[in-house]
Design a protein around this motif. Structure first.
Motif, mmCIF file in Angstrom:
data_model
loop_
_atom_site.group_PDB
_atom_site.id
_atom_site.type_symbol
_atom_site.label_atom_id
_atom_site.label_comp_id
_atom_site.label_asym_id
_atom_site.label_seq_id
_atom_site.Cartn_x
_atom_site.Cartn_y
_atom_site.Cartn_z
ATOM 1 N N GLU A 26 0.944 -1.394 -0.119
ATOM 2 C CA GLU A 26 0.102 -0.086 0.199
ATOM 3 C C GLU A 26 0.760 1.138 0.056
ATOM 4 O OE1 GLU A 26 -3.295 0.384 2.808
ATOM 5 O OE2 GLU A 26 -3.386 -2.051 3.040
ATOM 6 N N PRO A 38 3.761 3.538 -4.948
ATOM 7 C CA PRO A 38 3.094 4.222 -5.994
ATOM 8 C C PRO A 38 2.393 3.089 -7.264
ATOM 9 C CG PRO A 38 5.261 5.223 -5.752
ATOM 10 C CD PRO A 38 5.389 3.711 -5.033
ATOM 11 N N ARG A 39 1.142 3.537 -7.388
ATOM 12 C CA ARG A 39 0.372 2.428 -8.017
ATOM 13 C C ARG A 39 1.178 2.026 -9.091
ATOM 14 N NH1 ARG A 39 -5.977 2.855 -9.889
ATOM 15 N NH2 ARG A 39 -6.203 0.947 -11.119
ATOM 16 N N ALA A 80 3.711 -0.616 -8.440
ATOM 17 C CA ALA A 80 3.022 -1.912 -8.022
ATOM 18 C C ALA A 80 2.646 -2.695 -9.211
ATOM 19 C CB ALA A 80 1.951 -1.303 -7.223
ATOM 20 N N GLU A 81 2.163 -1.820 -10.170
ATOM 21 C CA GLU A 81 1.818 -2.773 -11.435
ATOM 22 C C GLU A 81 2.923 -3.291 -12.193
ATOM 23 O OE1 GLU A 81 -0.376 0.200 -13.709
ATOM 24 O OE2 GLU A 81 -2.237 -0.137 -12.474
#
Length: 478
Positions: A216, A219-220, A223-224
């Motif tokens: 969490e 950064p998105r 994470a991807e």
């Protein structure tokens, strides 16, 4: 409202072409952004509303005279900017604050004029304030009075974000999140355009924080980019790539920052573990045996603030700053390099009464407990910068005082600039060379004379020297 003396509050509203000081502070603190709805309650002529719209903020402004038709709706953030001080009826003043609090769903930002501005407000005594010649009213708050008043009316613990600006959070976790950000800023992630750079950014984080991030915290996009890697494989990559010494140093730094946060939190009232920001919870789990142990250690740290001998020892041991017989002076670029107990000292003062928006050097007294923030706006370019203002907070009484030198004809100035900085600051060699040149020229033989502009200039003339930037030159006859 008392009308017998024709109070005309609309006259207190001034036109603004730029953001007000409280709004600028709230922007810097990430309390105002394009993701939140904002209501300027008592917006006057609407200068802040206009400026915030230019920044793509979803903002509306209501004012009983200038914008009475604006619908009053709950908003994430409510600004109550220089409103309370112009209301002469204490009951109405209190009710206005309550209404603003009820309209805020995330945070209420309250600002008011302070007692040090009394010289700018001329008028006769009326109630708990002054009736001015323009038939307006001003109640000037002390910093502590404003914070205490907002806490009493809202029933929540508040934080002084700056002198005369108080944040009241609806949710305690939001307050703690803001407090944590002030002490341990959000992680700065390196750019990650692909898996390789994402791993490099992750390793950099681990070295600085001393632990791997929770999913969490990522950064998105990162994470991807890392989603295809199994947890065990990711741990191996970090273990093989991270510098063990850097990770150990990062762990030590994070442990001290966590203790600092928990000590400041206790100074401002401590909540349960579940109320802490996620990053702080993870730090506690990584570097302490339990939340109880972390709290006990931070409590001991806070108790050390009462010990003059311990504080003086910490100042003598500090690798940064200039120590005098009464205080330690530290440049803001080096403030985080002070021993943890001294960082706590400065943070407690800032939470209690607000750290000013503009300052250059923090002065920490080693007897008594008082912090001053001194502003030298030309510190970097002036070889002997002149002071612009000072703001002092007494931690024992929470009384504050402010001094402006704007109109002074003979301002105090600084010498030996390198002593206020950390040893690794890139400007230190240049500043030290200047000090050495001045010592050789005999400019410091009369230290009691050189502390002000006129005295320093007289000594330069006596020694036949002049300054060009950070170079000392021989003065030639015209």
């Amino acid at each position: 409202m008392q009308q017998s003396w024709n109070s005309d509050r609309r006259r207190t509203a001034i036109g603004r072409s730029t953001l007000s000081v409280p709004a600028r502070q709230a922007l810097a603190d990430h309390q105002l952004n394009s993701d939140r709805t904002i209501l300027d309650y008592g917006c006057g002529r609407g200068g802040d509303v206009t400026s915030l719209r230019r920044l793509d903020c979803k903002v509306s402004g209501w004012d009983p005279y200038y914008s009475p038709s604006t619908p009053l709706a709950s908003s994430d953030v409510v600004l109550l900017t220089y409103v309370l001080n112009v209301i002469e009826d204490p009951a109405e003043r209190r009710q206005t604050l309550k209404q603003a609090w009820n309209l805020a769903t995330t945070v209420l930002i309250v600002s008011a004029r302070l007692t040090w501005e009394k010289a700018k407000v001329r008028g006769q005594q009326f109630g708990d304030g002054l009736l001015t010649s323009r038939q307006t009213f001003q109640h000037l708050f002390s910093s502590n009075e404003l914070r205490t008043y907002v806490e009493e009316v809202t029933g929540t613990r508040c934080i002084s974000a700056a002198p005369g600006t108080v944040y009241a959070f609806k949710d305690d976790s939001a307050r703690l999140g803001y407090l944590a950000h002030r002490i341990v800023p959000d992680a700065e992630w390196l750019a990650s355009a692909d898996t390789t750079s994402a791993i490099a950014s992750l390793v950099d984080y681990v070295e600085r924080r001393g632990r791997p991030p929770h999913v969490e915290e990522l950064p998105r996009p990162m994470a991807e980019q890392l989603a295809h890697l199994k947890p065990g494989e990711l741990k191996r990559l970090i273990r093989d790539s991270a510098d063990a010494d850097e990770v150990a140093e990062g762990a030590k730094r994070t442990t001290l920052n966590t203790l600092l946060f928990l000590a400041v939190e206790l100074f401002n009232s401590r909540g349960p573990f579940s109320s802490l920001p996620l990053s702080v919870q993870l730090d506690v789990r990584s570097f302490f045996s339990s939340y109880k142990e972390a709290c006990q250690r931070s409590d001991r740290l806070l108790l050390k603030l009462r010990d003059d001998t311990y504080i003086r020892g910490a100042m003598n041991a500090s690798s940064v700053g200039k120590i005098t017989p009464t205080a330690l002076y530290v440049h803001r670029r080096a403030i985080d390099q002070m021993p943890t107990v001294l960082r706590l000292y400065e943070h407690c003062a800032s939470v209690a009464a607000g750290r000013p928006q503009y300052w250059t050097i923090a002065k920490l007294k080693h007897q008594g407990r008082a912090v001053s923030w001194l502003d030298y706006p030309d510190f970097d370019k002036d070889p002997h910068p002149r002071i612009s203002s000072s703001y002092l907070v007494d931690l024992k009484t929470l009384e504050t005082s402010h001094m402006s030198y704007a109109n002074s004809a003979n301002r105090p100035l600084l010498h030996r600039k390198h002593e206020f900085l950390g040893p690794d600051d890139p400007d230190v060699p240049c500043y030290r060379r200047l000090t050495q040149s001045e010592l050789r020229a005999g400019l410091y033989k009369n230290p009691h004379l050189i502390g002000t502009e006129t005295g320093w200039e007289a000594e330069l003339i006596r020694c036949g020297r002049k300054l060009r930037g950070h170079r000392l030159l021989r003065r030639t006859e015209d």
